[in-house]
Design a protein around this motif. Structure first.
Motif, PDB file in Angstrom:
ATOM      1  N   THR A 191     -23.662  16.361  66.495  1.00 39.29           N
ATOM      2  CA  THR A 191     -24.532  14.769  67.855  1.00 39.29           C
ATOM      3  C   THR A 191     -24.507  15.907  68.414  1.00 39.29           C
ATOM      4  N   GLU A 204     -24.723  16.090  73.181  1.00 38.03           N
ATOM      5  CA  GLU A 204     -25.367  15.007  74.409  1.00 38.03           C
ATOM      6  C   GLU A 204     -25.168  15.163  75.508  1.00 38.03           C
ATOM      7  N   MET A 212     -24.870  14.087  79.439  1.00 41.89           N
ATOM      8  CA  MET A 212     -24.896  12.983  80.614  1.00 41.89           C
ATOM      9  C   MET A 212     -24.661  13.668  81.637  1.00 41.89           C
ATOM     10  N   VAL A 226     -21.227  16.847  75.829  1.00 45.01           N
ATOM     11  CA  VAL A 226     -20.618  16.589  74.802  1.00 45.01           C
ATOM     12  C   VAL A 226     -20.925  16.777  73.143  1.00 45.01           C
ATOM     13  N   ASN A 233     -19.773  16.062  68.717  1.00 47.83           N
ATOM     14  CA  ASN A 233     -18.867  15.423  67.867  1.00 47.83           C
ATOM     15  C   ASN A 233     -18.082  14.165  68.904  1.00 47.83           C
ATOM     16  N   ASP A 234     -18.820  14.040  69.937  1.00 44.21           N
ATOM     17  CA  ASP A 234     -17.600  13.249  71.537  1.00 44.21           C
ATOM     18  C   ASP A 234     -16.249  13.682  71.300  1.00 44.21           C
ATOM     19  N   GLU A 235     -17.065  15.825  71.772  1.00 47.32           N
ATOM     20  CA  GLU A 235     -15.744  15.917  72.352  1.00 47.32           C
ATOM     21  C   GLU A 235     -16.621  16.663  73.797  1.00 47.32           C
ATOM     22  N   LEU A 236     -15.433  16.679  74.406  1.00 44.32           N
ATOM     23  CA  LEU A 236     -16.030  17.145  75.697  1.00 44.32           C
ATOM     24  C   LEU A 236     -15.990  18.637  75.610  1.00 44.32           C
ATOM     25  N   ARG A 237     -17.044  19.251  75.972  1.00 41.16           N
ATOM     26  CA  ARG A 237     -17.170  20.628  76.500  1.00 41.16           C
ATOM     27  C   ARG A 237     -17.439  20.992  77.392  1.00 41.16           C
TER      28      ARG A 237
END
Length: 105
Positions: free
Chosen positions: A38, A40, A42, A86, A88-92
């Motif tokens: 996933t 995202e 933001m 983001v 897979n719910d990890e901040l990139r």
């Protein structure tokens, strides 16, 4: 004679042609199917920024034992062009962009 030659070579070509596709891609390779997750993007909708300044370093007295710090506060304008990725719910990390800062009194 040509018919006999074609009838004899046709099954051999079919057998080698079926195995040709799997030998080119290699065993166990999934291609694009292995890349799933996933993603995202933001954006800033509301927030604040605080900057701590060491006034001694700004005036050139950075080696003095007494350091004066000053705190500057800003509000961030709504819907600024500052995007964070983001996966897979990890901040990139952030993408290039800008935020308009509104100084507070």
């Amino acid at each position: 004679m040509l018919k006999i030659l074609l009838l004899a070579l046709l099954p051999i070509l079919v057998l080698f042609g079926i195995g040709l596709n799997s030998s080119i891609t290699g065993p166990g390779q999934k291609g694009q199917e292995g890349n799933s997750g996933t993603l995202e993007k933001m954006i800033v909708t509301d927030g604040g920024v605080t900057i701590d300044l060491n006034l001694g370093r700004l005036t050139g007295a950075g080696r003095s034992k007494v350091s004066r710090t000053s705190e500057l506060r800003f509000d961030v304008e709504r819907d600024s062009f500052f995007t964070v990725v983001v996966f897979n719910d990890e901040l990139r990390g952030p993408q290039p962009g800008s935020m308009r800062l509104i100084p507070q009194a």
